[in-house]
Design an enzyme around this catalytic site. Structure first.
Site, PDB file in Angstrom:
ATOM      1  N   CYS A 184       8.115  19.544   8.517  1.00 47.09           N
ATOM      2  CA  CYS A 184       9.226  20.388   8.977  1.00 47.09           C
ATOM      3  C   CYS A 184       9.194  20.622  10.489  1.00 47.09           C
ATOM      4  O   CYS A 184      10.208  20.531  11.176  1.00 47.09           O
ATOM      5  CB  CYS A 184       9.233  21.721   8.244  1.00 47.09           C
ATOM      6  SG  CYS A 184       7.611  22.426   8.011  1.00 47.09           S
ATOM      7  N   SER A 210       6.926  30.625   4.623  1.00 43.61           N
ATOM      8  CA  SER A 210       7.528  29.824   3.537  1.00 43.61           C
ATOM      9  C   SER A 210       7.073  28.367   3.629  1.00 43.61           C
ATOM     10  O   SER A 210       7.093  27.641   2.656  1.00 43.61           O
ATOM     11  CB  SER A 210       9.050  29.888   3.602  1.00 43.61           C
ATOM     12  OG  SER A 210       9.492  29.544   4.909  1.00 43.61           O
ATOM     13  N   HIS A 218      11.175  28.173  11.355  1.00 44.71           N
ATOM     14  CA  HIS A 218      10.109  27.827  12.320  1.00 44.71           C
ATOM     15  C   HIS A 218      10.703  27.851  13.726  1.00 44.71           C
ATOM     16  O   HIS A 218      11.831  27.378  13.932  1.00 44.71           O
ATOM     17  CB  HIS A 218       9.586  26.425  12.051  1.00 44.71           C
ATOM     18  CG  HIS A 218       8.699  26.287  10.843  1.00 44.71           C
ATOM     19  ND1 HIS A 218       8.240  27.346  10.088  1.00 44.71           N
ATOM     20  CD2 HIS A 218       8.194  25.171  10.276  1.00 44.71           C
ATOM     21  CE1 HIS A 218       7.491  26.904   9.110  1.00 44.71           C
ATOM     22  NE2 HIS A 218       7.425  25.571   9.187  1.00 44.71           N
ATOM     23  N   ASN A 223      13.011  25.927   8.019  1.00 42.00           N
ATOM     24  CA  ASN A 223      11.972  24.942   7.676  1.00 42.00           C
ATOM     25  C   ASN A 223      12.056  24.441   6.242  1.00 42.00           C
ATOM     26  O   ASN A 223      11.529  23.386   5.898  1.00 42.00           O
ATOM     27  CB  ASN A 223      10.578  25.559   7.906  1.00 42.00           C
ATOM     28  CG  ASN A 223      10.400  26.859   7.131  1.00 42.00           C
ATOM     29  OD1 ASN A 223      11.083  27.845   7.418  1.00 42.00           O
ATOM     30  ND2 ASN A 223       9.499  26.887   6.175  1.00 42.00           N
TER      31      ASN A 223
HETATM   32  C1  2RA Z   1       3.853  24.414   6.996  1.00 41.86           C
HETATM   33  N1  2RA Z   1       4.694  22.387   8.010  1.00 41.86           N
HETATM   34  O1  2RA Z   1       4.693  25.009   7.659  1.00 41.86           O
HETATM   35  C2  2RA Z   1       3.818  22.905   6.981  1.00 41.86           C
HETATM   36  C3  2RA Z   1       4.154  22.357   5.628  1.00 41.86           C
HETATM   37  N2  2RA Z   1       5.436  22.722   5.199  1.00 41.86           N
HETATM   38  O2  2RA Z   1       2.996  24.965   6.300  1.00 41.86           O
END
Ligand code: 2RA
Length: 337
Positions: free
Chosen positions: A130, A160, A242, A315
């Protein structure tokens, strides 16, 4: 034509979002099959208002399936994608299991949709991490215009991304702490509520985490460029969305005005940048929609041809489920007619 779809990991946060994306985007679904571990098998979920039983994932689950969307962890994908492909299902895998395999395309439609053509090699297409997806969507228009030489990125990642149990852990910890009780940590190594953890996934020998090395390696594969990348990935007490602070060094000069124009016109991007009005991307705004929101664009005066930007995306949606469904849409439109 309708397509028979399997969702592997249907009871997880991303699996649930994949189902929602297929419904929202009116993907031409014929039969749909929900697959999960024996622990979750037997649950009843829905598709377009109709009940669908969650079945246990086995190596024989894929007969008659055209496309299998996987989001059940790397081990499951490593073990079951080959069986699915052998049964004739094309796997779009959200885990990290196949991403760096030379015979598996690693695809963000807005960046390297052409790579989907390689799906036949193993019958597997990998969905990137992500934090990588949102970064390359934002950087693609700038790279095409001024050729990025180096990326320095720090991430601020929602819980998440770890899954449903982590969402619950943050929620409970906030309640515990506000009521003067100690925070119970099961999912994370330390308290996440009102804290920041500079560790996502385990540490490698070079002192970086697997999450940080995913951003380095996946970015170079997706953008098909020898770009220098360094990353610091941090978990923060946010539920969805994110955020990333990105610094780039380009071969050619690129003004803030030009960067804004390019981002505003780029597929998958939304320019959210008017600091005089207090307007910049934030998780509370980016969560629940599919655009990668970009703002705080400004020169990095400390180097020649430097630019800083702030990039926020959902994300679970664009960072995982939507990206996978977009790949499936291109598959059926361009390759599986
Ligand atoms: C996280 N990118 O954010 C990693 C897996 N989704 O934990």
């Amino acid at each position: 034509k309708k397509w028979n779809i399997a969702i592997v990991g249907a009871t997880g946060a991303v699996g649930a979002q994949m189902i929602e994306c297929l419904e929202e985007r009116d993907f031409p679904v014929g039969k749909i099959k929900y697959l999960a571990s024996s622990r979750s098998a037997g649950e009843i979920l829905e598709f377009k208002g109709k009940a669908v039983l969650v079945e246990e994932l086995t190596h024989d689950s894929f007969d008659g399936i055209d496309i299998a969307l996987f989001s059940a962890g790397g081990e499951r994908s490593k073990e079951f994608c080959p069986s699915a492909a052998k049964a004739g299902a094309i796997c779009i895998d959200n885990s990290s299991a196949w991403r760096m395999d030379a015979d598996v395309p690693l695809v963000v439609p807005e960046v390297n949709a052409h790579a989907i053509a390689g799906y036949k090699k193993k019958g597997i297409i990998a969905n990137p991490n992500c934090s990588t997806i949102q970064m390359v969507v934002a950087l693609k228009p700038l790279h095409d215009h001024a050729q990025i030489k180096r990326i320095v990125v720090s991430t601020y990642q929602a819980v998440s991304g770890t899954g449903k149990k982590a969402i619950e852990e943050l929620r409970v910890q906030v309640g515990e702490l506000l009521n003067g009780r100690p925070a119970n940590t099961e999912v994370y190594p330390h308290q996440i509520a009102f804290n920041c953890l500079p560790q996502i996934d385990s540490f490698c020998d070079n002192g970086y985490t697997k999450e940080e090395m995913k951003m380095v390696n996946e970015t170079r594969k997706i953008m098909e460029a020898d770009i220098k990348v360094t990353a610091t990935a941090v978990r923060i007490p946010v539920f969805f969305g994110h955020s990333e602070s990105i610094n780039i060094e380009t071969a050619k000069e690129i003004s803030v005005a030009t960067a804004m124009e390019l981002i505003a016109a780029a597929p998958g991007c939304e320019l959210v940048d008017d600091v005089a009005e207090g307007i910049y991307p934030m998780p509370v705004d980016a969560a629940g929609q599919d655009f990668v929101q970009v703002g705080r664009i400004r020169k990095d005066e400390s180097i020649e041809n430097g630019l800083n930007l702030w990039v926020v995306a959902d994300n679970i949606r664009k960072g995982a489920a939507t990206n996978a469904v977009q790949i499936a849409e291109i598959l059926i439109e361009k390759y599986l007619k």
